[in-house]
Design an enzyme around this catalytic site. Structure first.
Site, PDB file in Angstrom:
ATOM      1  N   LYS A  43      80.227 115.055   2.526  1.00 48.38           N
ATOM      2  CA  LYS A  43      81.302 115.533   3.379  1.00 48.38           C
ATOM      3  C   LYS A  43      82.674 115.110   2.890  1.00 48.38           C
ATOM      4  O   LYS A  43      83.691 115.699   3.230  1.00 48.38           O
ATOM      5  CB  LYS A  43      81.130 114.933   4.791  1.00 48.38           C
ATOM      6  N   ASP A 103      81.898 106.898  -7.909  1.00 48.87           N
ATOM      7  CA  ASP A 103      81.583 105.465  -7.884  1.00 48.87           C
ATOM      8  C   ASP A 103      80.743 105.157  -9.131  1.00 48.87           C
ATOM      9  O   ASP A 103      81.282 104.911 -10.210  1.00 48.87           O
ATOM     10  CB  ASP A 103      80.853 105.161  -6.579  1.00 48.87           C
ATOM     11  N   LYS A 131      86.474 105.212  -9.450  1.00 54.51           N
ATOM     12  CA  LYS A 131      86.343 103.755  -9.491  1.00 54.51           C
ATOM     13  C   LYS A 131      86.087 103.288 -10.915  1.00 54.51           C
ATOM     14  O   LYS A 131      85.199 103.805 -11.597  1.00 54.51           O
ATOM     15  CB  LYS A 131      85.176 103.305  -8.620  1.00 54.51           C
ATOM     16  N   PHE A 153      85.897  98.847  -1.471  1.00 55.24           N
ATOM     17  CA  PHE A 153      85.458  99.868  -0.512  1.00 55.24           C
ATOM     18  C   PHE A 153      86.684 100.479   0.138  1.00 55.24           C
ATOM     19  O   PHE A 153      87.514  99.771   0.716  1.00 55.24           O
ATOM     20  CB  PHE A 153      84.550  99.237   0.540  1.00 55.24           C
ATOM     21  N   VAL A 154      86.821 101.785   0.032  1.00 55.35           N
ATOM     22  CA  VAL A 154      88.008 102.450   0.582  1.00 55.35           C
ATOM     23  C   VAL A 154      87.613 103.514   1.606  1.00 55.35           C
ATOM     24  O   VAL A 154      86.534 104.108   1.522  1.00 55.35           O
ATOM     25  CB  VAL A 154      88.879 103.092  -0.523  1.00 55.35           C
ATOM     26  N   ASP A 160      84.650 107.727   4.405  1.00 49.77           N
ATOM     27  CA  ASP A 160      84.226 107.088   5.657  1.00 49.77           C
ATOM     28  C   ASP A 160      83.598 105.721   5.458  1.00 49.77           C
ATOM     29  O   ASP A 160      83.190 105.346   4.360  1.00 49.77           O
ATOM     30  CB  ASP A 160      83.176 107.964   6.340  1.00 49.77           C
TER      31      ASP A 160
HETATM   32  C1  PRP Z   1      80.225 109.516  -1.859  1.00 49.89           C
HETATM   33  C2  PRP Z   1      81.222 110.388  -2.611  1.00 49.89           C
HETATM   34  C3  PRP Z   1      80.412 110.922  -3.745  1.00 49.89           C
HETATM   35  C4  PRP Z   1      79.421 109.802  -4.024  1.00 49.89           C
HETATM   36  C5  PRP Z   1      79.916 109.031  -5.220  1.00 49.89           C
HETATM   37  O1  PRP Z   1      79.498 110.317  -0.989  1.00 49.89           O
HETATM   38  O2  PRP Z   1      81.743 111.398  -1.796  1.00 49.89           O
HETATM   39  O3  PRP Z   1      79.742 112.120  -3.424  1.00 49.89           O
HETATM   40  O4  PRP Z   1      79.389 108.960  -2.868  1.00 49.89           O
HETATM   41  O5  PRP Z   1      79.019 107.994  -5.538  1.00 49.89           O
HETATM   42  P1  PRP Z   1      78.304 107.906  -6.959  1.00 49.89           P
HETATM   43  O6  PRP Z   1      79.337 108.197  -8.014  1.00 49.89           O
HETATM   44  O7  PRP Z   1      77.843 106.476  -6.984  1.00 49.89           O
HETATM   45  O8  PRP Z   1      77.166 108.869  -6.975  1.00 49.89           O
HETATM   46  P2  PRP Z   1      78.614 109.719   0.186  1.00 49.89           P
HETATM   47  O9  PRP Z   1      77.203 109.602  -0.265  1.00 49.89           O
HETATM   48  O10 PRP Z   1      79.257 108.480   0.730  1.00 49.89           O
HETATM   49  O11 PRP Z   1      78.645 110.883   1.269  1.00 49.89           O
HETATM   50  P3  PRP Z   1      79.889 111.507   2.069  1.00 49.89           P
HETATM   51  O12 PRP Z   1      80.731 112.268   1.078  1.00 49.89           O
HETATM   52  O13 PRP Z   1      79.234 112.389   3.066  1.00 49.89           O
HETATM   53  O14 PRP Z   1      80.658 110.371   2.711  1.00 49.89           O
END
Ligand code: PRP
Length: 176
Positions: A43, A103, A131, A153-154, A160
């Site tokens: 999301k 990340d 990151k 963590f942001v 979120d």
């Molecule tokens: C977060 C972000 C990326 C992913 C990055 O999504 O939006 O899609 O993590 O992490 P990575 O590089 O370690 O794979 P999240 O799973 O938190 O879902 P969200 O977007 O619904 O908050």
């Protein structure tokens, strides 16, 4: 359970706005009037995607994808599961993946491989945040990057903590 609270602001509303407009200009120039299919990763990307799209002068279409990795938040199995796939056939289209944050790079490395197999004309990544200094980070060809950040963590501007803070108009650190 540990209590978290908002920490310092890392990027203000104005700083984000300036950078998003710059990215919009750069992308519009690069695609030079060709139609782009913007693919938002749900999301978190929805806020950035909405603002970025309004800075583009090229024709755009939208689609969304939702996926998550199996395993705990600290140790990923490397397996990604789609919760929602694209509605669009992307073959022959100029696809620009729009992400809020990279990340470990795991999500996008999987998505790149998966989408590449569907034969788009071009496939690029635009991430607002990237990151750095993350253990085991996967190297990705990120064409458009808003800001590089350290491994903290942001939240805010789509990001979120436990589904909260996505509506903050700025990006802040979450601290214990
Ligand atoms: C977060 C972000 C990326 C992913 C990055 O999504 O939006 O899609 O993590 O992490 P990575 O590089 O370690 O794979 P999240 O799973 O938190 O879902 P969200 O977007 O619904 O908050």
């Amino acid at each position: 359970m540990a209590k978290y609270e908002l920490g310092e602001t890392l990027f203000t509303t104005e700083e984000i706005s300036v950078r998003v407009r710059e990215l919009g200009r750069e992308i519009s120039r690069d695609y030079d009037g060709q139609e782009i299919l913007l693919v938002g990763i749900l999301k978190g990307a929805f806020v950035f995607l909405a603002d970025l799209a309004r800075c583009l002068t090229t024709p755009v279409r939208f689609d969304f994808i939702s996926c998550s990795s199996y395993g705990s938040s600290t140790k990923t199995s490397g397996v990604i599961r789609f919760q929602k796939d694209l509605d669009t056939d992307i073959s022959g289209r100029h696809v620009l993946i729009v992400e809020d944050i990279i990340d470990t790079g795991l999500t996008l490395s999987y998505l790149l491989r998966n989408l590449e197999a569907r034969k788009p004309a071009t496939l690029e990544i635009c991430s607002l945040l990237n990151k750095k200094h993350v253990d085991g980070k996967i190297d990705l060809p990120i064409k458009y990057e808003g800001f590089a950040i350290v491994d903290v963590f942001v939240v805010g501007y789509g990001l979120d903590y436990d589904e909260r803070y996505r509506n903050l108009p700025y990006i802040a650190r979450l601290k214990k």
